[in-house]
Scaffold this motif. Structure first.
Motif, PDB file in Angstrom:
ATOM      1  N   GLY A 149      -0.983  26.269 -37.869  1.00 47.05           N
ATOM      2  CA  GLY A 149      -0.827  24.829 -37.807  1.00 47.05           C
ATOM      3  C   GLY A 149      -2.164  24.112 -37.862  1.00 47.05           C
ATOM      4  O   GLY A 149      -3.215  24.699 -37.556  1.00 47.05           O
ATOM      5  N   TYR A 150      -2.126  22.850 -38.243  1.00 48.13           N
ATOM      6  CA  TYR A 150      -3.332  22.025 -38.308  1.00 48.13           C
ATOM      7  C   TYR A 150      -3.048  20.689 -37.638  1.00 48.13           C
ATOM      8  O   TYR A 150      -2.042  20.028 -37.938  1.00 48.13           O
ATOM      9  CB  TYR A 150      -3.745  21.789 -39.761  1.00 48.13           C
ATOM     10  CG  TYR A 150      -4.791  20.711 -39.932  1.00 48.13           C
ATOM     11  CD1 TYR A 150      -6.126  20.957 -39.599  1.00 48.13           C
ATOM     12  CD2 TYR A 150      -4.446  19.448 -40.415  1.00 48.13           C
ATOM     13  CE1 TYR A 150      -7.089  19.965 -39.747  1.00 48.13           C
ATOM     14  CE2 TYR A 150      -5.397  18.454 -40.571  1.00 48.13           C
ATOM     15  CZ  TYR A 150      -6.720  18.714 -40.237  1.00 48.13           C
ATOM     16  OH  TYR A 150      -7.659  17.731 -40.370  1.00 48.13           O
ATOM     17  N   THR A 151      -3.923  20.285 -36.718  1.00 43.53           N
ATOM     18  CA  THR A 151      -3.795  19.019 -36.001  1.00 43.53           C
ATOM     19  C   THR A 151      -4.937  18.097 -36.367  1.00 43.53           C
ATOM     20  O   THR A 151      -6.098  18.507 -36.419  1.00 43.53           O
ATOM     21  CB  THR A 151      -3.802  19.243 -34.476  1.00 43.53           C
ATOM     22  OG1 THR A 151      -2.796  20.189 -34.119  1.00 43.53           O
ATOM     23  CG2 THR A 151      -3.529  17.940 -33.740  1.00 43.53           C
ATOM     24  N   ASP A 152      -4.616  16.835 -36.597  1.00 41.76           N
ATOM     25  CA  ASP A 152      -5.617  15.810 -36.851  1.00 41.76           C
ATOM     26  C   ASP A 152      -5.293  14.627 -35.956  1.00 41.76           C
ATOM     27  O   ASP A 152      -4.288  13.935 -36.161  1.00 41.76           O
ATOM     28  CB  ASP A 152      -5.600  15.397 -38.329  1.00 41.76           C
ATOM     29  CG  ASP A 152      -6.680  14.368 -38.660  1.00 41.76           C
ATOM     30  OD1 ASP A 152      -7.398  13.926 -37.753  1.00 41.76           O
ATOM     31  OD2 ASP A 152      -6.796  14.008 -39.841  1.00 41.76           O
ATOM     32  N   GLY A 153      -6.112  14.416 -34.907  1.00 44.58           N
ATOM     33  CA  GLY A 153      -5.854  13.301 -34.018  1.00 44.58           C
ATOM     34  C   GLY A 153      -6.218  13.585 -32.582  1.00 44.58           C
ATOM     35  O   GLY A 153      -6.972  14.507 -32.260  1.00 44.58           O
ATOM     36  N   PHE A 154      -5.633  12.819 -31.700  1.00 45.60           N
ATOM     37  CA  PHE A 154      -5.990  12.813 -30.284  1.00 45.60           C
ATOM     38  C   PHE A 154      -5.704  14.137 -29.594  1.00 45.60           C
ATOM     39  O   PHE A 154      -6.415  14.527 -28.661  1.00 45.60           O
ATOM     40  CB  PHE A 154      -5.229  11.675 -29.585  1.00 45.60           C
ATOM     41  CG  PHE A 154      -5.542  11.544 -28.125  1.00 45.60           C
ATOM     42  CD1 PHE A 154      -6.670  10.860 -27.706  1.00 45.60           C
ATOM     43  CD2 PHE A 154      -4.705  12.106 -27.159  1.00 45.60           C
ATOM     44  CE1 PHE A 154      -6.957  10.736 -26.350  1.00 45.60           C
ATOM     45  CE2 PHE A 154      -4.983  11.988 -25.814  1.00 45.60           C
ATOM     46  CZ  PHE A 154      -6.111  11.297 -25.395  1.00 45.60           C
ATOM     47  N   LEU A 155      -4.656  14.843 -30.012  1.00 46.14           N
ATOM     48  CA  LEU A 155      -4.181  16.013 -29.271  1.00 46.14           C
ATOM     49  C   LEU A 155      -4.920  17.305 -29.614  1.00 46.14           C
ATOM     50  O   LEU A 155      -4.432  18.396 -29.343  1.00 46.14           O
ATOM     51  CB  LEU A 155      -2.681  16.202 -29.517  1.00 46.14           C
ATOM     52  CG  LEU A 155      -1.792  15.060 -29.024  1.00 46.14           C
ATOM     53  CD1 LEU A 155      -0.359  15.272 -29.449  1.00 46.14           C
ATOM     54  CD2 LEU A 155      -1.885  14.923 -27.504  1.00 46.14           C
ATOM     55  N   THR A 156      -6.107  17.211 -30.175  1.00 50.20           N
ATOM     56  CA  THR A 156      -6.850  18.413 -30.547  1.00 50.20           C
ATOM     57  C   THR A 156      -7.791  18.899 -29.460  1.00 50.20           C
ATOM     58  O   THR A 156      -8.218  20.040 -29.480  1.00 50.20           O
ATOM     59  CB  THR A 156      -7.691  18.155 -31.803  1.00 50.20           C
ATOM     60  OG1 THR A 156      -8.592  17.069 -31.536  1.00 50.20           O
ATOM     61  CG2 THR A 156      -6.812  17.822 -32.990  1.00 50.20           C
ATOM     62  N   PHE A 157      -8.192  18.043 -28.515  1.00 49.09           N
ATOM     63  CA  PHE A 157      -9.182  18.396 -27.497  1.00 49.09           C
ATOM     64  C   PHE A 157     -10.521  18.775 -28.130  1.00 49.09           C
ATOM     65  O   PHE A 157     -11.266  19.589 -27.594  1.00 49.09           O
ATOM     66  CB  PHE A 157      -8.696  19.544 -26.613  1.00 49.09           C
ATOM     67  CG  PHE A 157      -7.432  19.229 -25.861  1.00 49.09           C
ATOM     68  CD1 PHE A 157      -7.469  18.523 -24.673  1.00 49.09           C
ATOM     69  CD2 PHE A 157      -6.203  19.631 -26.356  1.00 49.09           C
ATOM     70  CE1 PHE A 157      -6.310  18.225 -23.985  1.00 49.09           C
ATOM     71  CE2 PHE A 157      -5.036  19.339 -25.672  1.00 49.09           C
ATOM     72  CZ  PHE A 157      -5.085  18.633 -24.478  1.00 49.09           C
ATOM     73  N   THR A 158     -10.841  18.215 -29.304  1.00 47.16           N
ATOM     74  CA  THR A 158     -12.100  18.510 -29.979  1.00 47.16           C
ATOM     75  C   THR A 158     -12.886  17.222 -30.202  1.00 47.16           C
ATOM     76  O   THR A 158     -12.327  16.120 -30.148  1.00 47.16           O
ATOM     77  CB  THR A 158     -11.877  19.188 -31.339  1.00 47.16           C
ATOM     78  OG1 THR A 158     -11.189  18.284 -32.206  1.00 47.16           O
ATOM     79  CG2 THR A 158     -11.084  20.477 -31.187  1.00 47.16           C
ATOM     80  N   ASN A 159     -14.171  17.378 -30.488  1.00 45.06           N
ATOM     81  CA  ASN A 159     -15.018  16.211 -30.727  1.00 45.06           C
ATOM     82  C   ASN A 159     -14.718  15.543 -32.058  1.00 45.06           C
ATOM     83  O   ASN A 159     -14.886  14.321 -32.203  1.00 45.06           O
ATOM     84  CB  ASN A 159     -16.493  16.627 -30.689  1.00 45.06           C
ATOM     85  CG  ASN A 159     -16.927  17.044 -29.290  1.00 45.06           C
ATOM     86  OD1 ASN A 159     -16.487  16.483 -28.298  1.00 45.06           O
ATOM     87  ND2 ASN A 159     -17.786  18.056 -29.222  1.00 45.06           N
ATOM     88  N   ASP A 160     -14.305  16.324 -33.070  1.00 42.36           N
ATOM     89  CA  ASP A 160     -14.042  15.735 -34.385  1.00 42.36           C
ATOM     90  C   ASP A 160     -12.559  15.506 -34.658  1.00 42.36           C
ATOM     91  O   ASP A 160     -12.160  15.184 -35.778  1.00 42.36           O
ATOM     92  CB  ASP A 160     -14.641  16.609 -35.488  1.00 42.36           C
ATOM     93  CG  ASP A 160     -14.008  17.991 -35.560  1.00 42.36           C
ATOM     94  OD1 ASP A 160     -13.097  18.276 -34.749  1.00 42.36           O
ATOM     95  OD2 ASP A 160     -14.420  18.793 -36.422  1.00 42.36           O
ATOM     96  N   SER A 161     -11.720  15.697 -33.659  1.00 39.10           N
ATOM     97  CA  SER A 161     -10.276  15.427 -33.755  1.00 39.10           C
ATOM     98  C   SER A 161      -9.573  16.267 -34.802  1.00 39.10           C
ATOM     99  O   SER A 161      -8.580  15.832 -35.397  1.00 39.10           O
ATOM    100  CB  SER A 161     -10.022  13.934 -34.034  1.00 39.10           C
ATOM    101  OG  SER A 161     -10.518  13.141 -32.982  1.00 39.10           O
ATOM    102  N   GLU A 162     -10.051  17.484 -35.042  1.00 38.45           N
ATOM    103  CA  GLU A 162      -9.379  18.409 -35.948  1.00 38.45           C
ATOM    104  C   GLU A 162      -9.327  19.786 -35.311  1.00 38.45           C
ATOM    105  O   GLU A 162     -10.293  20.216 -34.674  1.00 38.45           O
ATOM    106  CB  GLU A 162     -10.120  18.495 -37.291  1.00 38.45           C
ATOM    107  CG  GLU A 162     -10.123  17.216 -38.082  1.00 38.45           C
ATOM    108  CD  GLU A 162     -10.787  17.388 -39.438  1.00 38.45           C
ATOM    109  OE1 GLU A 162     -10.844  18.540 -39.924  1.00 38.45           O
ATOM    110  OE2 GLU A 162     -11.254  16.387 -39.996  1.00 38.45           O
TER     111      GLU A 162
END
Length: 256
Positions: free
Chosen positions: A192-205
């Protein structure tokens, strides 16, 4: 099957992740019990599970501890359905409180060799404390048989909401399931690939993945599963690696 409608819609990794969700259909399952509804076509099913970790799109929401999960699904006439699902959380890990409660509804149908599923889900965190944590997400998926395997592609979209930091969140995934002929064993894979708030990453990916196996216990509603689950991203907001480290998830579940 170790999962409810909730898990198939979110493609999360709990009860052996979305790899065992209705998007992944090549496994031994226990049929839902039919309710005597006077012939109007209502079916009710329930599921319970104990998992070694609750993984949501690769992220550990139970702090590396066991989680108790369960839900109830109601199938309605013409392919519509509603349901609810809940899991225990680790209150300190991501700050969502100790409980997640999901309420969802949608429509599922078949068109020849294709199966479809569309709906909306509300994620509720009843004891999260001050602040807005609940959010709504829309989902859809298409599945088909490809040789001996069942392949599903799905998307989920959470529009701008205060609980998502005033941003949206987009998730796309694919699941593959293969039942081993003559055995109660199924093999599954998920990416899966996430783009947005729910990634817990600095770049939101972020990317998440899993590979696993499930064994249905003959003559019972029980199934046992194990999956290796991982999530990759740039600059996780998780210095200690508490909830973004790769791990093995073991599940004992039952469907009724």
């Amino acid at each position: 099957m170790l999962t409810s409608i909730r898990s198939r819609t979110t493609a999360s990794v709990f009860a052996l992740s979305a790899a065992f969700a209705a998007p992944a259909m090549a496994q031994v399952t226990n049929p839902a019990d039919e309710v005597d509804d006077g012939g109007i076509g209502v079916e009710v099913s329930a599921n319970v599970a104990m998992v070694s970790e609750y993984r949501f799109r690769g992220v550990d929401l139970s702090g590396g501890e066991f989680a108790i999960q369960g839900g109830v699904d109601v199938g309605l006439p013409a392919g519509f359905y509603v349901g609810t699902w809940a899991s225990s959380l680790d209150e300190q890990t991501v700050g969502y409180g100790s409980t997640e409660l999901d309420v969802y509804g949608g429509w599922a149908g078949e068109f020849g060799n294709l199966s479809t599923d569309v709906g909306v889900i509300m994620y509720i965190y009843p004891d999260a404390g001050p602040g807005d944590f609940d959010y709504v997400e829309f989902y859809g998926s298409v599945g088909a048989a490809v040789g001996p395997a069942e392949v599903t592609v799905g998307v989920a979209y959470a529009p701008d909401q205060d609980s998502l930091g005033g941003t949206d969140n987009f998730y796309i995934y694919s699941d593959v399931g293969v039942g081993i002929p003559g055995t109660p064993v199924s093999l599954t894979g998920h990416v899966g690939y996430t783009d947005g708030f729910l990634t817990f990453t600095n770049d939101s990916e972020a990317f998440d993945y899993s590979i696993g196996a499930e064994v249905a216990v003959p003559g019972t509603p029980l199934a046992v599963g194990v999956a290796y689950v991982g999530v990759e991203g740039d600059g996780f907001v998780d210095p200690g690696g508490t909830f973004t480290s790769d791990g093995v998830v073991v599940t004992l579940g039952a469907s009724f």
